[in-house]
Design a protein around this motif. Sequence first.
Motif, PDB file in Angstrom:
ATOM      1  N   GLU A   1       0.831  -1.195   0.000  1.00  0.00           N
ATOM      2  CA  GLU A   1       0.000   0.000   0.000  1.00  0.00           C
ATOM      3  C   GLU A   1       0.877   1.261   0.000  1.00  0.00           C
ATOM      4  N   GLY A   2       1.970   1.202   0.767  1.00  0.00           N
ATOM      5  CA  GLY A   2       2.843   2.370   0.889  1.00  0.00           C
ATOM      6  C   GLY A   2       3.560   2.738  -0.405  1.00  0.00           C
ATOM      7  N   ASP A   3       3.659   1.800  -1.350  1.00  0.00           N
ATOM      8  CA  ASP A   3       4.337   2.081  -2.627  1.00  0.00           C
ATOM      9  C   ASP A   3       3.375   2.531  -3.729  1.00  0.00           C
ATOM     10  N   VAL A   4       2.080   2.582  -3.443  1.00  0.00           N
ATOM     11  CA  VAL A   4       1.109   2.845  -4.514  1.00  0.00           C
ATOM     12  C   VAL A   4       1.371   4.189  -5.197  1.00  0.00           C
ATOM     13  N   ASP A   5       1.589   5.236  -4.424  1.00  0.00           N
ATOM     14  CA  ASP A   5       1.774   6.553  -5.047  1.00  0.00           C
ATOM     15  C   ASP A   5       3.044   6.585  -5.890  1.00  0.00           C
ATOM     16  N   LEU A   6       4.106   5.983  -5.369  1.00  0.00           N
ATOM     17  CA  LEU A   6       5.371   5.953  -6.116  1.00  0.00           C
ATOM     18  C   LEU A   6       5.199   5.203  -7.438  1.00  0.00           C
ATOM     19  N   VAL A   7       4.631   4.015  -7.392  1.00  0.00           N
ATOM     20  CA  VAL A   7       4.492   3.215  -8.619  1.00  0.00           C
ATOM     21  C   VAL A   7       3.524   3.901  -9.585  1.00  0.00           C
ATOM     22  N   ALA A   8       2.451   4.490  -9.036  1.00  0.00           N
ATOM     23  CA  ALA A   8       1.465   5.153  -9.903  1.00  0.00           C
ATOM     24  C   ALA A   8       2.058   6.373 -10.608  1.00  0.00           C
ATOM     25  N   ALA A   9       3.116   6.945 -10.039  1.00  0.00           N
ATOM     26  CA  ALA A   9       3.743   8.106 -10.677  1.00  0.00           C
ATOM     27  C   ALA A   9       4.453   7.707 -11.970  1.00  0.00           C
ATOM     28  N   TYR A  10       4.768   6.413 -12.142  1.00  0.00           N
ATOM     29  CA  TYR A  10       5.481   5.947 -13.339  1.00  0.00           C
ATOM     30  C   TYR A  10       4.622   5.045 -14.226  1.00  0.00           C
ATOM     31  N   ALA A  11       3.809   4.181 -13.598  1.00  0.00           N
ATOM     32  CA  ALA A  11       3.163   3.100 -14.355  1.00  0.00           C
ATOM     33  C   ALA A  11       1.913   3.565 -15.085  1.00  0.00           C
ATOM     34  N   ASP A  12       1.604   2.880 -16.174  1.00  0.00           N
ATOM     35  CA  ASP A  12       0.315   3.079 -16.857  1.00  0.00           C
ATOM     36  C   ASP A  12      -0.704   2.064 -16.354  1.00  0.00           C
ATOM     37  N   MET A  13      -0.217   0.948 -15.818  1.00  0.00           N
ATOM     38  CA  MET A  13      -1.100  -0.077 -15.266  1.00  0.00           C
ATOM     39  C   MET A  13      -0.393  -0.715 -14.086  1.00  0.00           C
ATOM     40  N   MET A  14      -1.143  -0.897 -12.995  1.00  0.00           N
ATOM     41  CA  MET A  14      -0.569  -1.383 -11.734  1.00  0.00           C
ATOM     42  C   MET A  14      -0.852  -2.880 -11.593  1.00  0.00           C
ATOM     43  N   GLN A  15       0.208  -3.678 -11.503  1.00  0.00           N
ATOM     44  CA  GLN A  15       0.022  -5.125 -11.343  1.00  0.00           C
ATOM     45  C   GLN A  15      -0.047  -5.498  -9.857  1.00  0.00           C
ATOM     46  N   VAL A  16      -1.033  -6.330  -9.537  1.00  0.00           N
ATOM     47  CA  VAL A  16      -1.064  -6.983  -8.222  1.00  0.00           C
ATOM     48  C   VAL A  16      -0.633  -8.419  -8.463  1.00  0.00           C
ATOM     49  N   GLY A  17       0.460  -8.826  -7.835  1.00  0.00           N
ATOM     50  CA  GLY A  17       0.976 -10.173  -8.031  1.00  0.00           C
ATOM     51  C   GLY A  17       0.113 -11.206  -7.323  1.00  0.00           C
ATOM     52  N   ALA A  18       0.310 -12.455  -7.734  1.00  0.00           N
ATOM     53  CA  ALA A  18      -0.496 -13.552  -7.207  1.00  0.00           C
ATOM     54  C   ALA A  18      -0.462 -13.603  -5.676  1.00  0.00           C
ATOM     55  N   ARG A  19       0.725 -13.390  -5.122  1.00  0.00           N
ATOM     56  CA  ARG A  19       0.865 -13.502  -3.666  1.00  0.00           C
ATOM     57  C   ARG A  19       0.111 -12.421  -2.922  1.00  0.00           C
ATOM     58  N   ASN A  20      -0.222 -11.348  -3.610  1.00  0.00           N
ATOM     59  CA  ASN A  20      -0.901 -10.219  -2.968  1.00  0.00           C
ATOM     60  C   ASN A  20      -2.377 -10.133  -3.333  1.00  0.00           C
ATOM     61  N   MET A  21      -2.913 -11.182  -3.951  1.00  0.00           N
ATOM     62  CA  MET A  21      -4.294 -11.076  -4.428  1.00  0.00           C
ATOM     63  C   MET A  21      -5.268 -10.745  -3.306  1.00  0.00           C
ATOM     64  N   GLN A  22      -4.963 -11.207  -2.105  1.00  0.00           N
ATOM     65  CA  GLN A  22      -5.857 -10.887  -0.979  1.00  0.00           C
ATOM     66  C   GLN A  22      -5.226  -9.922   0.019  1.00  0.00           C
ATOM     67  N   ASN A  23      -4.341  -9.076  -0.490  1.00  0.00           N
ATOM     68  CA  ASN A  23      -3.813  -7.983   0.350  1.00  0.00           C
ATOM     69  C   ASN A  23      -4.849  -6.855   0.269  1.00  0.00           C
ATOM     70  N   PHE A  24      -5.789  -6.911   1.182  1.00  0.00           N
ATOM     71  CA  PHE A  24      -6.957  -6.046   1.043  1.00  0.00           C
ATOM     72  C   PHE A  24      -6.621  -4.569   1.206  1.00  0.00           C
ATOM     73  N   ALA A  25      -5.625  -4.259   2.037  1.00  0.00           N
ATOM     74  CA  ALA A  25      -5.237  -2.847   2.181  1.00  0.00           C
ATOM     75  C   ALA A  25      -4.689  -2.331   0.849  1.00  0.00           C
ATOM     76  N   LEU A  26      -3.899  -3.175   0.163  1.00  0.00           N
ATOM     77  CA  LEU A  26      -3.366  -2.784  -1.148  1.00  0.00           C
ATOM     78  C   LEU A  26      -4.508  -2.617  -2.153  1.00  0.00           C
ATOM     79  N   LEU A  27      -5.442  -3.555  -2.160  1.00  0.00           N
ATOM     80  CA  LEU A  27      -6.553  -3.492  -3.125  1.00  0.00           C
ATOM     81  C   LEU A  27      -7.392  -2.229  -2.905  1.00  0.00           C
ATOM     82  N   LYS A  28      -7.618  -1.886  -1.641  1.00  0.00           N
ATOM     83  CA  LYS A  28      -8.397  -0.663  -1.361  1.00  0.00           C
ATOM     84  C   LYS A  28      -7.644   0.572  -1.866  1.00  0.00           C
ATOM     85  N   ALA A  29      -6.343   0.595  -1.623  1.00  0.00           N
ATOM     86  CA  ALA A  29      -5.547   1.746  -2.083  1.00  0.00           C
ATOM     87  C   ALA A  29      -5.570   1.821  -3.613  1.00  0.00           C
ATOM     88  N   LEU A  30      -5.576   0.679  -4.266  1.00  0.00           N
ATOM     89  CA  LEU A  30      -5.613   0.689  -5.735  1.00  0.00           C
ATOM     90  C   LEU A  30      -6.979   1.139  -6.246  1.00  0.00           C
TER      91      LEU A  30
END
Length: 266
Positions: free
Chosen positions: A101-130
């Motif tokens: 979740e803490g990297d979302v703003d950094l990655v979004a500043a560069y990426a056109d599409m944000m990948q959630v990897g298989a291991r993070n599919m149920q990282n709900f805090a990350l999904l909410k931030a996305l």
Amino acid sequence: MKFLVSREVQPENSVVRVGDVAFGEGGFVVMAGPCSVESEDQLMACASVIADCGGQLLRGGAFKPRTSPYEFQGLGEAGLKLLALARERFGLGIVTEVMTEGDVDLVAAYADMMQVGARNMQNFALLKALGRCGKPVLLKRGPSATLKEWMMAAEYVLSNGNPDVVLCERGIRSFDSHTRNVCDIAAVPAMKEMTHLPVILDPSHATGRRSLVAPLSRAAAAIGADGLLVECHPDPDRALSDGTQSLTLDQFRDLMMSLPCRMLKA
Ligand code: PEP
Ligand code: MN
């Protein structure tokens, strides 16, 4: 309860746009690149071939979720900068993984599409931030997730304000180690029955074997997948991650030539 991801709520296919690339409009989007961004030379060699033979998006990892903490963890922001440079040079939109979740703003500043990897599919805090990140999301299936759990993971992103989710089948855990994972190809049309979101296949992680990537890519096209995620590398035997499943650049070119013509960029 009716879910936002369901066909009941929206019978027609969702179209997810990444720049001028559209998932879900009937085309077949090929995203490709190295598992990890390793160096400028490595990334540009991939991007040049991908752009030249009709690939639409460049995908490479800067933040890598490795099974062992002693393996290469990715170049971090330096990798994101190289991806942005490749976009500038070759005009390809970039897809890259965000792990926290803490990297979302950094990655979004560069990426056109944000990948959630298989291991993070149920990282709900990350999904909410996305849900709030303003960029389309590529949501990989967890290695032991049911289709319903995968749909609910997408529901987290949609219900937090972001309708632009593409699902990616990347293989699940089973008993036979002849492939790295079991490529659940039936999951692609099965998901498309239940959800309006586009679904693509990643035959690289699903099999872990270079020789199986092209046949499964063609299978994905045949069963109505909305695209592919394929790993390639200028020198797979020296790759810092996932070399055994990475196509050489010549093999990637051959694969692109072998896909039905309507699927290649005009
Ligand atoms: C990747 O896409 O390089 C990756 C780590 O894949 P997965 O999350 O499917 O294992
Ligand atoms: Mn990989």
